[in-house]
Design a protein around this motif. Structure first.
Motif, mmCIF file in Angstrom:
data_model
loop_
_atom_site.group_PDB
_atom_site.id
_atom_site.type_symbol
_atom_site.label_atom_id
_atom_site.label_comp_id
_atom_site.label_asym_id
_atom_site.label_seq_id
_atom_site.Cartn_x
_atom_site.Cartn_y
_atom_site.Cartn_z
ATOM 1 N N SER A 58 -23.116 -2.308 46.427
ATOM 2 C CA SER A 58 -23.820 -1.155 47.001
ATOM 3 C C SER A 58 -24.799 -0.549 46.007
ATOM 4 O O SER A 58 -25.926 -0.209 46.357
ATOM 5 C CB SER A 58 -22.826 -0.088 47.456
ATOM 6 N N GLU A 62 -28.755 -0.280 46.679
ATOM 7 C CA GLU A 62 -29.348 1.062 46.715
ATOM 8 C C GLU A 62 -30.391 1.271 45.626
ATOM 9 O O GLU A 62 -31.352 2.003 45.819
ATOM 10 C CB GLU A 62 -28.251 2.118 46.584
ATOM 11 N N ALA A 92 -20.112 1.453 50.926
ATOM 12 C CA ALA A 92 -19.391 0.344 50.310
ATOM 13 C C ALA A 92 -18.037 0.133 50.966
ATOM 14 O O ALA A 92 -17.287 -0.734 50.582
ATOM 15 C CB ALA A 92 -19.200 0.618 48.822
#
Length: 109
Positions: A58, A62, A92
């Motif tokens: 994640s 991101e 996540a």
């Protein structure tokens, strides 16, 4: 005498990563494909035993991490995720079902 207040460092997912102490070179294979080849296997093996794999993945998505293996994904795979989600961050984890003994992830939207 003034108080000396020291705060413990906030735990970070990276402190629990399985890749700590591993050779960083294995996480930067020469090829960057959607289907990682043999040179990515050592890194993927480390990632798959990692307790913070989803947090790592994640973070990389991101933050637009565009090199190396992160959370068992290649840069090409992360770019595909960003395109598919229009750059929106994805959680996540999934919420767990309410109490009642069933701890399977809820179905997606």
């Amino acid at each position: 005498m003034a108080d000396d207040h020291r705060h413990a460092a906030v735990p970070d997912w990276r402190d629990q990563a399985a890749c700590l102490g591993e050779d960083p070179e294995i996480f930067f294979p020469l090829s960057d494909t959607l289907a990682p080849g043999a040179e990515a296997r050592p890194a993927l093996a480390v990632c798959r035993r990692c307790r913070v794999l989803l947090a790592c993945r994640s973070w990389a998505v991101e933050h637009g991490e565009d090199a190396g293996i992160w959370g068992a994904t290649t840069a090409a795979q992360r770019r595909a995720v960003r395109r598919a989600t229009n750059g929106e961050p994805q959680p996540a984890y999934r919420k767990r079902a309410p109490t009642g003994g069933d701890d399977r992830p809820e179905a997606g939207p």
